[in-house]
Design a protein around this motif. Structure first.
Motif, PDB file in Angstrom:
ATOM      1  N   PHE A 124      47.932  29.628 -27.454  1.00 40.81           N
ATOM      2  CA  PHE A 124      48.200  28.434 -28.258  1.00 40.81           C
ATOM      3  C   PHE A 124      47.525  28.530 -29.615  1.00 40.81           C
ATOM      4  N   MET A 125      46.244  28.898 -29.619  1.00 43.61           N
ATOM      5  CA  MET A 125      45.517  29.011 -30.883  1.00 43.61           C
ATOM      6  C   MET A 125      46.147  30.060 -31.791  1.00 43.61           C
ATOM      7  N   THR A 126      46.613  31.146 -31.205  1.00 41.47           N
ATOM      8  CA  THR A 126      47.231  32.207 -31.995  1.00 41.47           C
ATOM      9  C   THR A 126      48.499  31.727 -32.677  1.00 41.47           C
ATOM     10  N   SER A 127      49.314  30.959 -31.972  1.00 36.31           N
ATOM     11  CA  SER A 127      50.612  30.535 -32.498  1.00 36.31           C
ATOM     12  C   SER A 127      50.513  29.375 -33.481  1.00 36.31           C
ATOM     13  N   ILE A 133      41.956  29.206 -41.025  1.00 37.46           N
ATOM     14  CA  ILE A 133      40.872  28.647 -40.208  1.00 37.46           C
ATOM     15  C   ILE A 133      40.909  29.211 -38.791  1.00 37.46           C
ATOM     16  N   ARG A 134      41.647  30.285 -38.593  1.00 39.77           N
ATOM     17  CA  ARG A 134      41.820  30.847 -37.247  1.00 39.77           C
ATOM     18  C   ARG A 134      40.491  31.250 -36.632  1.00 39.77           C
ATOM     19  N   ALA A 362      48.511  39.977 -32.658  1.00 39.12           N
ATOM     20  CA  ALA A 362      49.635  39.541 -31.832  1.00 39.12           C
ATOM     21  C   ALA A 362      50.773  38.985 -32.676  1.00 39.12           C
ATOM     22  N   ASP A 363      51.977  39.006 -32.111  1.00 40.04           N
ATOM     23  CA  ASP A 363      53.128  38.380 -32.742  1.00 40.04           C
ATOM     24  C   ASP A 363      53.002  36.866 -32.601  1.00 40.04           C
ATOM     25  N   ARG A 364      53.116  36.157 -33.715  1.00 43.52           N
ATOM     26  CA  ARG A 364      52.907  34.710 -33.695  1.00 43.52           C
ATOM     27  C   ARG A 364      53.955  33.986 -32.864  1.00 43.52           C
ATOM     28  N   ALA A 365      55.177  34.521 -32.814  1.00 41.45           N
ATOM     29  CA  ALA A 365      56.242  33.825 -32.088  1.00 41.45           C
ATOM     30  C   ALA A 365      56.054  33.880 -30.577  1.00 41.45           C
ATOM     31  N   ASP A 366      55.504  34.982 -30.057  1.00 38.57           N
ATOM     32  CA  ASP A 366      55.309  35.118 -28.611  1.00 38.57           C
ATOM     33  C   ASP A 366      54.089  35.997 -28.372  1.00 38.57           C
TER      34      ASP A 366
END
Length: 432
Positions: A124-127, A133-134, A362-366
């Motif tokens: 969730f945080m990644t997407s 601010i990540r 990681a890929d933001r979409a999945d």
């Protein structure tokens, strides 16, 4: 219509994002110290009690990659609720366990569900967290888990004192799991909240790029396309290069962190520090570690990931090497206290680094399939380090074991320096 700032977007979903993780972590922190005690009370030998205690980490390790596939298919919220319920089943098994074998089964279930729960929140945080601010968001998530591990044992001690039963501590985690599930059911899904804001910003003509100030996150259509185009094994094959190169650095980070939880109490025993003083020193060191989680995120967001990762690894390496050279000195107790504090300082500076690097790659979409494999690398190092330390201590000496860990840490720092992607908080992610 102006789009919300990244910080405002995160604050609007902070309760739903962090509270379930806090409840789950407090429960897990309560049971980890008492698992070997319960196993021993049920008749397990000392080696088997240690094996039962290790099964929670083994379960996480086994569950990391499959949990990535599961989260990508059913979504973060459903995965977390399911994991909380499965963990409850494992905990009730532990409460009712008539022998050490049934207890081992329950602990393994808890470990498997922990892998799913932790990865779902990470995904969730990644997407949906804006990239600028990540690191602060993920370091805060790491801080939530550290807070739980810090508070949980105190709660367990109180419950055991009141009930007179060691197994009663498992009820704390039952309450944490059910509380986390209730929060997830009652509060609005933060994925839906941020997705709606992104869609509204797009409809109003506001910028939707995360670096431009709008809430990050893929649309449902983007997620569907990504899932059709790339399954679990295709994702692993696509990222095999980064998992082998940077993943080895992640494994060494996990090893250095897990190793300090073994080396410090063993060192205290070897130099004759009594149990109360050992607990006091390690407890204060844990507080130092916890206090630095947000500072680590600020460093990563402002100057880049390397400025957290490399100093943390070098600091941990220096700590291990210092221990290896001070075992027979007259002031070895003072050295032990100083090194324990410095080791916690170094570890605190690296808080959230593994989750942040995983999110960056990681890929933001999945992101879930890749994050499952990424977490596996770190957990593999965490599982291997205690075995390496115990083996070298038995075969040679604890000083040699500490020295080897220090050298491995320097190798890890070199790998991170070579392979960690350079990061600029002023450049949008898709333009780097």
């Amino acid at each position: 219509m102006s789009s919300p700032t990244p910080a405002a977007s995160l604050r609007s979903v902070a309760l739903a994002a962090f509270l379930p993780a806090a409840l789950f972590a407090i429960g897990e922190g309560a049971i980890i110290p008492i698992i070997p005690v319960v196993a021993s009370d049920l008749g397990a030998s000392l080696p088997f009690a240690a094996f039962v205690a290790a099964l929670i980490l083994v379960g996480e390790l086994i569950g990391d990659v499959p949990s990535g596939w599961l989260v990508s298919r059913i979504g973060e919220r459903t995965a977390m609720i399911s994991a909380a319920l499965v963990s409850t089943v494992g905990l009730l098994t532990c409460v009712a366990a008539p022998n050490e074998w049934v207890l081992a089964l329950g602990v393994l279930l808890i470990g498997l569900s922990t892998a799913v729960f932790a990865l779902a929140r990470h995904a969730f945080m990644t997407s949906f967290v804006p990239v600028e601010i990540r690191a602060r968001a993920l370091s805060s998530l790491g801080g939530v888990f550290r807070f739980g591990f810090f508070v949980g044992p105190f709660l367990a001690a109180g419950v055991i004192h009141l009930t007179g039963s060691t197994q009663s501590a498992f009820w704390i985690h039952v309450g944490g799991c059910l509380g986390a599930a209730a929060v997830l059911l009652v509060l609005r899904d933060p994925t839906a909240v941020l997705g709606e804001r992104r869609a509204a910003a797009a409809a109003a003509g506001s910028p939707v790029d995360p670096a431009a100030g709008a809430t990050a996150g893929p649309t449902p259509g983007e997620v569907a396309v990504e899932k059709e185009a790339r399954g679990l094994f295709a994702t692993l094959a696509r990222h095999r290069g980064v998992l082998l190169r940077l993943g080895s650095g992640a494994a060494l980070i996990g090893a250095m962190r897990a190793g300090r939880q073994v080396i410090l109490p063993l060192w205290a025993v070897s130099i004759g520090v009594d149990a109360p003083r050992t607990a006091l020193v390690i407890g204060i060191a844990g507080a130092v570690d916890f206090a630095l989680f947000y500072t680590s995120g600020q460093i990563m967001d402002r100057w880049g990931r390397l400025w957290s990762a490399v100093p943390s690894m070098v600091g941990l390496s220096v700590s291990y090497l210092a221990l290896s050279l001070t075992h027979d000195l007259d002031a070895r107790v003072g050295w032990f206290i100083a090194v324990a504090m410095f080791m916690s300082l170094a570890n605190g500076i690296g808080s959230g680094i593994l989750m942040t690097l995983g999110a960056d790659l990681a890929d933001r979409a999945d992101p879930a399939p890749f994050l499952g494999a990424w977490r596996f690398t770190g957990d593999a190092g965490s599982a291997a380090a205690p075995l390496l330390i115990s083996g070298l201590t038995a075969l040679v000496s604890i000083s040699v074991a500490s020295g080897v860990m220090g050298l491995l840490g320097l190798a890890g720092a070199a790998i991170l320096l070579r392979y960690v992607p350079r990061y600029s908080p002023h450049v949008p992610r898709d333009r780097r």
